[in-house]
Design a protein around this motif. Structure first.
Motif, short mmCIF file in Angstrom:
data_model
loop_
_atom_site.label_atom_id
_atom_site.label_comp_id
_atom_site.label_asym_id
_atom_site.label_seq_id
_atom_site.Cartn_x
_atom_site.Cartn_y
_atom_site.Cartn_z
N ARG A 1 0.81 -1.21 0.00
CA ARG A 1 0.00 0.00 0.00
C ARG A 1 0.85 1.27 0.00
N LEU A 2 2.00 1.22 0.65
CA LEU A 2 2.87 2.39 0.69
C LEU A 2 3.37 2.76 -0.70
N THR A 3 3.82 1.77 -1.46
CA THR A 3 4.32 2.06 -2.81
C THR A 3 3.19 2.47 -3.73
N MET A 4 1.98 1.94 -3.50
CA MET A 4 0.83 2.41 -4.27
C MET A 4 0.52 3.86 -3.94
N LEU A 5 0.58 4.20 -2.66
CA LEU A 5 0.35 5.58 -2.25
C LEU A 5 1.38 6.51 -2.90
N ALA A 6 2.62 6.06 -2.97
CA ALA A 6 3.68 6.88 -3.58
C ALA A 6 3.36 7.16 -5.04
N ARG A 7 2.83 6.17 -5.76
CA ARG A 7 2.49 6.37 -7.17
C ARG A 7 1.41 7.44 -7.33
N VAL A 8 0.43 7.38 -6.46
CA VAL A 8 -0.69 8.32 -6.56
C VAL A 8 -0.27 9.72 -6.12
N VAL A 9 0.38 9.83 -4.97
CA VAL A 9 0.76 11.13 -4.43
C VAL A 9 1.74 11.84 -5.36
N ALA A 10 2.63 11.08 -5.99
CA ALA A 10 3.59 11.69 -6.91
C ALA A 10 2.88 12.41 -8.04
N GLN A 11 1.85 11.78 -8.60
CA GLN A 11 1.12 12.42 -9.71
C GLN A 11 0.29 13.61 -9.22
N LEU A 12 -0.33 13.47 -8.06
CA LEU A 12 -1.11 14.59 -7.53
C LEU A 12 -0.22 15.79 -7.21
N SER A 13 0.99 15.51 -6.73
CA SER A 13 1.89 16.60 -6.35
C SER A 13 2.37 17.38 -7.57
N LEU A 14 2.29 16.79 -8.75
CA LEU A 14 2.74 17.47 -9.96
C LEU A 14 1.68 18.37 -10.57
N LEU A 15 0.49 18.40 -9.99
CA LEU A 15 -0.56 19.27 -10.54
C LEU A 15 -0.14 20.73 -10.51
N GLY A 16 0.64 21.10 -9.50
CA GLY A 16 1.15 22.47 -9.43
C GLY A 16 2.12 22.78 -10.56
N TRP A 17 2.78 21.74 -11.09
CA TRP A 17 3.67 21.94 -12.25
C TRP A 17 2.86 22.07 -13.54
N TRP A 18 1.81 21.27 -13.66
CA TRP A 18 1.01 21.29 -14.88
C TRP A 18 0.20 22.58 -15.02
N TYR A 19 -0.19 23.18 -13.90
CA TYR A 19 -1.08 24.34 -13.97
C TYR A 19 -0.51 25.51 -14.77
N PRO A 20 0.69 26.05 -14.45
CA PRO A 20 1.21 27.18 -15.22
C PRO A 20 1.49 26.81 -16.67
N ASP A 21 1.59 25.51 -16.94
CA ASP A 21 1.79 25.03 -18.30
C ASP A 21 0.65 25.49 -19.22
N THR A 22 -0.57 25.63 -18.67
CA THR A 22 -1.70 26.05 -19.49
C THR A 22 -1.49 27.46 -20.03
N TYR A 23 -0.81 28.28 -19.25
CA TYR A 23 -0.54 29.65 -19.69
C TYR A 23 0.38 29.68 -20.90
N GLU A 24 1.34 28.74 -20.95
CA GLU A 24 2.26 28.71 -22.07
C GLU A 24 1.53 28.46 -23.39
N PHE A 25 0.37 27.80 -23.30
CA PHE A 25 -0.41 27.54 -24.51
C PHE A 25 -1.44 28.63 -24.78
N ASN A 26 -2.22 28.98 -23.75
CA ASN A 26 -3.34 29.88 -24.06
C ASN A 26 -2.91 31.31 -24.31
N ARG A 27 -1.68 31.67 -23.95
CA ARG A 27 -1.23 33.03 -24.27
C ARG A 27 -1.03 33.23 -25.77
#
Length: 327
Positions: free
Chosen positions: A73-99
């Motif tokens: 369960r710990l390694t499964m949690l790591a897989r999920v949390v890692a992707q959720l934690s990257l949402l902050g990286w993906w967000y400003p990425d939208t600006y690079e396109f919509n500008r």
């Protein structure tokens, strides 16, 4: 000891391939990569965007490999949390396109004026500057990521059989909002009002500013009780990564609605009723602090509900007969 046993409990039927939420990440990654390739000469930071995607793929495969070696369960949690934690990286990425597209705030500000006969994002904070209003609303706004964490942790520890479903719905709802933000360049009041001037906004004049935000990111200061604890947290979060993007519909409201549906699905009344007041505060905070138009927040309720039921159906459709994790 029970806590450690829970974390290191081996999954009886380990997931052999990538999780559906990881496929969701890769599909969004490829989708945005294709946009980059077709608009390479207009994207401002293509090298860093490409390198970031390479790192995400490498991380995803590495965590998959760790889970295959130790399918607990710990390694499964790591897989999920890692992707959720990257949402902050993906967000400003939208600006690079919509500008690259002409700004549409003048249209949405006009709709706002026609619907409310004013600009709630301008008048709300001006008429209610009291710390008794400002601080609770700021609390609601900064509770966004804690709410995500609370629902994720709840499902992991108390509804593990539904943990991957809840994580998939949460993560993929973000990506659906991001797709909208890429092609619907609405910056929101804090950026648009600064660009055209508050005098014009107060007079009901909403000029078309075209590609202004392709090269500008100036915004109004966040209104509220100066020196307030939650107001200061809002400012720090804003300065950390806010861009003139992602106004309509409000993903803060929309994702929070998704999380409320997940809390309701879990049949945890205490979780639902704990989160609901924060969600209400967040709804009003979005336009109190001028991050959104009021119509953005209203749309967020309906779009968030739509995304929840759509993604719940997609998960059920794509995962019949798969391994189910039991508590």
């Amino acid at each position: 000891m029970k806590f450690l046993k829970y974390l290191f409990a081996i999954d009886k039927k380990p997931v052999k391939g990538l999780l559906l939420l990881e496929w969701s990440v890769l599909i969004y990654l490829v989708f945005t990569l294709l946009i980059m390739l077709f608009t390479y000469t207009r994207v401002h930071n293509p090298e860093s965007m490409l390198w970031g995607r390479v790192q995400i793929v490498a991380m995803t495969l590495a965590l998959w490999g760790v889970y295959r070696m130790v399918p607990c369960r710990l390694t499964m949690l790591a897989r999920v949390v890692a992707q959720l934690s990257l949402l902050g990286w993906w967000y400003p990425d939208t600006y690079e396109f919509n500008r690259m597209f002409p700004n549409l705030d003048h249209i949405f500000a006009t709709w706002e004026q026609q619907l409310f006969d004013c600009q709630p994002a301008l008048t709300f904070s001006q008429n209610w500057p009291s710390p008794w209003i400002s601080e609770p609303l700021s609390l609601g706004y900064v509770s966004y990521y804690p709410i995500i964490a609370a629902v994720t942790v709840y499902y992991f520890f108390l509804r593990y059989d539904e943990f991957l479903r809840a994580s998939f719905i949460t993560l993929t709802s973000f990506f659906l909002f991001y797709v909208i933000f890429i092609f619907l360049p609405v910056a929101g009041p804090q950026f648009y009002f600064e660009a055209v001037g508050l005098d014009q906004i107060a007079q009901g004049i909403f000029p078309n500013i075209g590609h202004y935000f392709e090269t500008h990111q100036e915004c109004l200061p966040i209104p509220g009780y100066e020196g307030g604890f939650f107001h200061d947290l809002n400012i720090k979060a804003h300065d950390a990564g806010e861009r003139p993007t992602a106004a309509f519909p409000s993903s803060h409201v929309g994702v929070t609605v998704v999380l409320l549906w997940l809390a309701w699905r879990a049949r945890s009344r205490w979780l639902f009723w704990t989160l609901l007041p924060l969600a209400v505060l967040m709804f009003f905070a979005t336009f109190y602090i001028q991050a959104h138009y009021a119509i953005d927040a209203i749309a967020g309720i309906f779009v968030g509900t739509l995304f929840y039921f759509l993604l719940d159906y997609v998960y059920s459709l794509l995962r019949p007969g798969k391994a189910v994790h039991r508590k």
